[in-house]
Design an enzyme around this catalytic site. Structure first.
Site, PDB file in Angstrom:
ATOM      1  N   SER A   1       0.845  -1.197   0.000  1.00  0.00           N
ATOM      2  CA  SER A   1       0.000   0.000   0.000  1.00  0.00           C
ATOM      3  C   SER A   1       0.881   1.248   0.000  1.00  0.00           C
ATOM      4  O   SER A   1       1.762   1.374  -0.848  1.00  0.00           O
ATOM      5  CB  SER A   1      -0.954  -0.047   1.198  1.00  0.00           C
ATOM      6  OG  SER A   1      -1.989   0.909   1.047  1.00  0.00           O
TER       7      SER A   1
ATOM      8  N   ASP B   1     -10.324  -4.102  -4.981  1.00  0.00           N
ATOM      9  CA  ASP B   1      -9.535  -3.030  -4.378  1.00  0.00           C
ATOM     10  C   ASP B   1      -9.714  -1.764  -5.201  1.00  0.00           C
ATOM     11  O   ASP B   1      -9.533  -1.795  -6.424  1.00  0.00           O
ATOM     12  CB  ASP B   1      -8.060  -3.445  -4.364  1.00  0.00           C
ATOM     13  CG  ASP B   1      -7.140  -2.398  -3.742  1.00  0.00           C
ATOM     14  OD1 ASP B   1      -7.619  -1.349  -3.295  1.00  0.00           O
ATOM     15  OD2 ASP B   1      -5.918  -2.661  -3.714  1.00  0.00           O
TER      16      ASP B   1
ATOM     17  N   HIS C   1      -8.016  -4.979  -0.684  1.00  0.00           N
ATOM     18  CA  HIS C   1      -6.834  -4.247  -0.247  1.00  0.00           C
ATOM     19  C   HIS C   1      -6.481  -4.657   1.190  1.00  0.00           C
ATOM     20  O   HIS C   1      -7.353  -4.792   2.043  1.00  0.00           O
ATOM     21  CB  HIS C   1      -7.135  -2.744  -0.293  1.00  0.00           C
ATOM     22  CG  HIS C   1      -5.931  -1.877  -0.144  1.00  0.00           C
ATOM     23  ND1 HIS C   1      -5.140  -1.525  -1.206  1.00  0.00           N
ATOM     24  CD2 HIS C   1      -5.381  -1.286   0.943  1.00  0.00           C
ATOM     25  CE1 HIS C   1      -4.161  -0.743  -0.794  1.00  0.00           C
ATOM     26  NE2 HIS C   1      -4.283  -0.602   0.520  1.00  0.00           N
TER      27      HIS C   1
END
Length: 309
Positions: free
Chosen positions: A151, A245, A275
């Site tokens: 991320s 996501d 995610h």
């Protein structure tokens, strides 16, 4: 969607959580830490992996790193930058992830507790990532060095790799980016398709960007707008994406642009997942499988390299 993920979404929605953007930062951090602890599911720590915390000096303060020494050392080193929107997350929330990386790759892992926004906006966390990678290279010399992150940490990993490329620094053996944010303007179709109801809310993603890059003009910086950056000369890269996501499409596009710039790229999709799946590997079997796949892809990049001395 994976049935365990569906149950996790239902469980979280049942608590009627307030959006991150409506809460004090300290409360958002505490909630993220609690969710990460829940996702560990009481899993036992890996036997044989030794850890040690260190404090590093920076130009304007200090920050911490945690090192992981694997039971089987294969001459590899991973500098790992955790996710959390540059605002939340730390070496504790991502401890299980780093243990997996160390164990699967036989690598020393240096997990970076970079200072976070909004107290330390861009480029503060990136500078800490660069400094930590340099410390790791000195502390564990002569190894095949991988820069990695998930991320927000994935974006920091790219920025760190670009810095070293441009300043004659570390020549990373590989780069691992798992569901990285690449477009600060959040324009992709997956943002609209999965921006609500899939654990990562698009309005919260915008809030994270507001904390990290409060000056809109700085969002064109190459370390932020990764889709507009020059990726030539970057190390071989594994890009992991999750099907459900908001950042899925920009992760795919980043992989395409890396390849277009001559970078060796292995894109590893994660069907049925959302995610943050790296943090779910202890309670969601499909997340464990996807985590193993991205690490196997890194292993395949590293395997032809002779053992570092």
């Amino acid at each position: 969607m994976d049935r365990f993920v569906r149950a996790l979404i239902k469980w979280q929605a049942g608590g009627r959580p307030e959006p991150a953007r409506t809460l004090p930062v300290a409360q958002v951090r505490a909630r993220y830490a609690a969710q990460a602890a829940h996702a560990r599911g009481g899993a036992a720590r890996d036997a044989g992996i030794e850890t040690k915390d260190h404090v590093l000096d920076a130009v304007d303060g200090e920050f911490g790193v945690r090192t992981y020494l694997p039971p089987t050392d294969r001459g590899r080193l991973v500098t790992y930058l955790h996710g959390g929107g540059w605002v939340v997350g730390d070496v504790d929330t991502h401890d299980p992830v780093c243990r997996r990386v160390a164990g699967v790759l036989g690598a020393v892992v240096v997990s970076v507790g970079y200072r976070r926004a909004p107290e330390h906006p861009h480029p503060g966390p990136l500078r800490d990532g660069i400094a930590a990678s340099e410390w790791a290279d000195r502390a564990f010399p002569g190894r095949h060095h991988v820069i990695a992150g998930d991320s927000a940490g994935g974006a920091l990993a790219v920025g760190t790799a670009m810095h070293h490329r441009d300043h004659g620094g570390i020549r990373f053996a590989a780069q691992l980016l798992v569901y990285p944010p690449a477009d600060p303007y959040l324009r992709s179709p997956s943002v609209r398709r999965y921006g609500t109801g899939y654990l990562s809310e698009v309005d919260d993603l915008r809030w994270y960007y507001d904390q990290y890059v409060p000056d809109p003009a700085r969002r064109a910086d190459r370390e932020i707008d990764l889709l507009g950056a020059d990726h030539r000369g970057l190390p071989p890269t594994v890009v992991g994406t999750a099907e459900f996501d908001p950042l899925h499409d920009e992760g795919v596009e980043l992989a395409v642009r890396l390849a277009a710039h001559g970078v060796e790229v292995h894109h590893v999709p994660a069907p049925g997942l959302v995610h943050g799946y790296l943090l779910m590997a202890d309670i969601v079997p499909a997340a464990a499988v996807a985590t193993k796949k991205v690490l196997t892809a890194v292993e395949q990049m590293l395997a032809p390299m002779p053992m570092a001395q």
